[in-house]
Write a protein that holds these residues in place. Structure first.
Motif, PDB file in Angstrom:
ATOM      1  N   GLU A  88       0.723  -1.251   0.081  1.00 18.32           N
ATOM      2  CA  GLU A  88      -0.039  -0.079   0.159  1.00 18.32           C
ATOM      3  C   GLU A  88       0.964   1.287  -0.144  1.00 18.32           C
ATOM      4  OE1 GLU A  88      -0.862  -2.429   2.773  1.00 18.32           O
ATOM      5  OE2 GLU A  88      -2.335  -3.332   1.751  1.00 18.32           O
ATOM      6  N   GLU A  89       1.992   1.342   0.628  1.00 18.71           N
ATOM      7  CA  GLU A  89       2.829   2.441   0.857  1.00 18.71           C
ATOM      8  C   GLU A  89       3.550   2.450  -0.495  1.00 18.71           C
ATOM      9  OE1 GLU A  89       4.098   2.516   5.482  1.00 18.71           O
ATOM     10  OE2 GLU A  89       5.174   0.834   4.247  1.00 18.71           O
ATOM     11  N   LEU A  90       4.014   1.551  -1.007  1.00 16.39           N
ATOM     12  CA  LEU A  90       4.499   1.714  -2.355  1.00 16.39           C
ATOM     13  C   LEU A  90       3.696   2.057  -3.637  1.00 16.39           C
ATOM     14  CD1 LEU A  90       6.839  -1.872  -2.371  1.00 16.39           C
ATOM     15  CD2 LEU A  90       7.709   0.613  -2.646  1.00 16.39           C
ATOM     16  N   ASP A  91       2.424   1.663  -3.450  1.00 18.15           N
ATOM     17  CA  ASP A  91       1.484   2.149  -4.527  1.00 18.15           C
ATOM     18  C   ASP A  91       1.389   3.710  -4.097  1.00 18.15           C
ATOM     19  OD1 ASP A  91       1.095  -0.232  -5.817  1.00 18.15           O
ATOM     20  OD2 ASP A  91      -0.717  -0.731  -4.425  1.00 18.15           O
ATOM     21  N   ALA A  92       1.110   4.120  -3.005  1.00 18.61           N
ATOM     22  CA  ALA A  92       0.830   5.598  -2.585  1.00 18.61           C
ATOM     23  C   ALA A  92       2.050   6.402  -3.320  1.00 18.61           C
ATOM     24  CB  ALA A  92       0.700   5.895  -1.029  1.00 18.61           C
ATOM     25  N   LEU A  93       3.245   5.819  -2.931  1.00 14.44           N
ATOM     26  CA  LEU A  93       4.608   6.528  -3.200  1.00 14.44           C
ATOM     27  C   LEU A  93       4.379   6.789  -4.806  1.00 14.44           C
ATOM     28  CD1 LEU A  93       7.328   5.096  -0.849  1.00 14.44           C
ATOM     29  CD2 LEU A  93       6.115   7.504  -1.072  1.00 14.44           C
ATOM     30  N   ARG A  94       3.895   5.474  -5.596  1.00 16.94           N
ATOM     31  CA  ARG A  94       4.214   5.448  -7.086  1.00 16.94           C
ATOM     32  C   ARG A  94       3.192   6.496  -7.426  1.00 16.94           C
ATOM     33  NH1 ARG A  94       3.923  -0.368  -6.252  1.00 16.94           N
ATOM     34  NH2 ARG A  94       6.286  -1.052  -6.496  1.00 16.94           N
ATOM     35  N   ASN A  95       2.007   6.708  -6.704  1.00 20.34           N
ATOM     36  CA  ASN A  95       0.832   7.455  -7.335  1.00 20.34           C
ATOM     37  C   ASN A  95       0.851   8.969  -7.040  1.00 20.34           C
ATOM     38  OD1 ASN A  95      -0.146   5.256  -8.879  1.00 20.34           O
ATOM     39  ND2 ASN A  95      -1.038   4.720  -7.082  1.00 20.34           N
ATOM     40  N   ALA A  96       1.932   9.300  -6.078  1.00 19.11           N
ATOM     41  CA  ALA A  96       2.012  10.627  -5.493  1.00 19.11           C
ATOM     42  C   ALA A  96       2.642  11.563  -6.560  1.00 19.11           C
ATOM     43  CB  ALA A  96       3.021  10.722  -4.328  1.00 19.11           C
ATOM     44  N   PRO A  97       2.004  12.882  -6.641  1.00 14.56           N
ATOM     45  CA  PRO A  97       2.530  13.822  -7.676  1.00 14.56           C
ATOM     46  C   PRO A  97       3.634  14.505  -7.275  1.00 14.56           C
ATOM     47  CG  PRO A  97       0.471  14.544  -6.411  1.00 14.56           C
ATOM     48  CD  PRO A  97       0.773  13.216  -5.931  1.00 14.56           C
ATOM     49  N   VAL A  98       4.859  14.024  -7.786  1.00 19.39           N
ATOM     50  CA  VAL A  98       6.227  14.474  -7.396  1.00 19.39           C
ATOM     51  C   VAL A  98       6.379  15.882  -7.359  1.00 19.39           C
ATOM     52  CG1 VAL A  98       8.678  14.021  -7.814  1.00 19.39           C
ATOM     53  CG2 VAL A  98       7.066  12.125  -7.938  1.00 19.39           C
ATOM     54  N   ASP A  99       5.961  16.540  -8.284  1.00 20.50           N
ATOM     55  CA  ASP A  99       5.992  17.911  -8.277  1.00 20.50           C
ATOM     56  C   ASP A  99       5.413  18.731  -6.956  1.00 20.50           C
ATOM     57  OD1 ASP A  99       3.699  17.426  -9.218  1.00 20.50           O
ATOM     58  OD2 ASP A  99       3.444  19.481 -10.696  1.00 20.50           O
ATOM     59  N   VAL A 100       4.339  18.089  -6.603  1.00 23.74           N
ATOM     60  CA  VAL A 100       3.595  18.863  -5.334  1.00 23.74           C
ATOM     61  C   VAL A 100       4.322  18.440  -4.167  1.00 23.74           C
ATOM     62  CG1 VAL A 100       1.322  18.623  -4.049  1.00 23.74           C
ATOM     63  CG2 VAL A 100       1.228  18.703  -6.614  1.00 23.74           C
ATOM     64  N   ILE A 101       4.946  17.240  -4.025  1.00 22.87           N
ATOM     65  CA  ILE A 101       5.749  16.693  -2.932  1.00 22.87           C
ATOM     66  C   ILE A 101       6.842  17.559  -2.789  1.00 22.87           C
ATOM     67  CG2 ILE A 101       7.103  14.833  -1.943  1.00 22.87           C
ATOM     68  CD1 ILE A 101       5.018  12.834  -3.055  1.00 22.87           C
TER      69      ILE A 101
END
Length: 107
Positions: A21-34
């Motif tokens: 679940e954590e890996l999926d969340a990281l993969r789908n996170a908008p990197v520019d916003v982070i």
């Protein structure tokens, strides 16, 4: 730097695997916003140091310089959030100059 980093043995380290679940969340996170969130938090920390009594100018300057360097390197790839960071960086730089020169606003 006078303080050294110490890691708590209870904290996860780089060898601790993430859950699926954590890996999926990281993969789908908008990197520019982070990236923008991290830059913004660094600028907030700079304001904390600037508002300390006495102001902690060296710490604030390090944070401001770090944000400026990273922002300059990636700003063209940040999309719309870059405008927020650009404005926040300008404001914190202005406050740094005011604090470091002893400027006190009148009301």
């Amino acid at each position: 730097m006078s303080d050294s980093l110490e890691w708590d043995d209870d904290e996860p380290d780089a060898t601790t695997p993430f859950s699926e679940e954590e890996l999926d969340a990281l993969r789908n996170a908008p990197v520019d916003v982070i990236v923008c969130n991290h830059l913004y938090h660094m600028l907030q920390l700079a304001t904390v140091h600037l508002s300390s009594t006495p102001p902690r100018l060296a710490e604030a300057q390090l944070l401001i310089d770090g944000v400026r360097g990273l922002f300059d390197a990636v700003s063209t790839r940040l999309g719309q959030p870059q405008d927020i960071i650009r404005e926040a960086l300008s404001q914190v730089q202005l406050v740094f100059v005011q604090v470091s020169t002893g400027y006190e606003p009148t009301e």
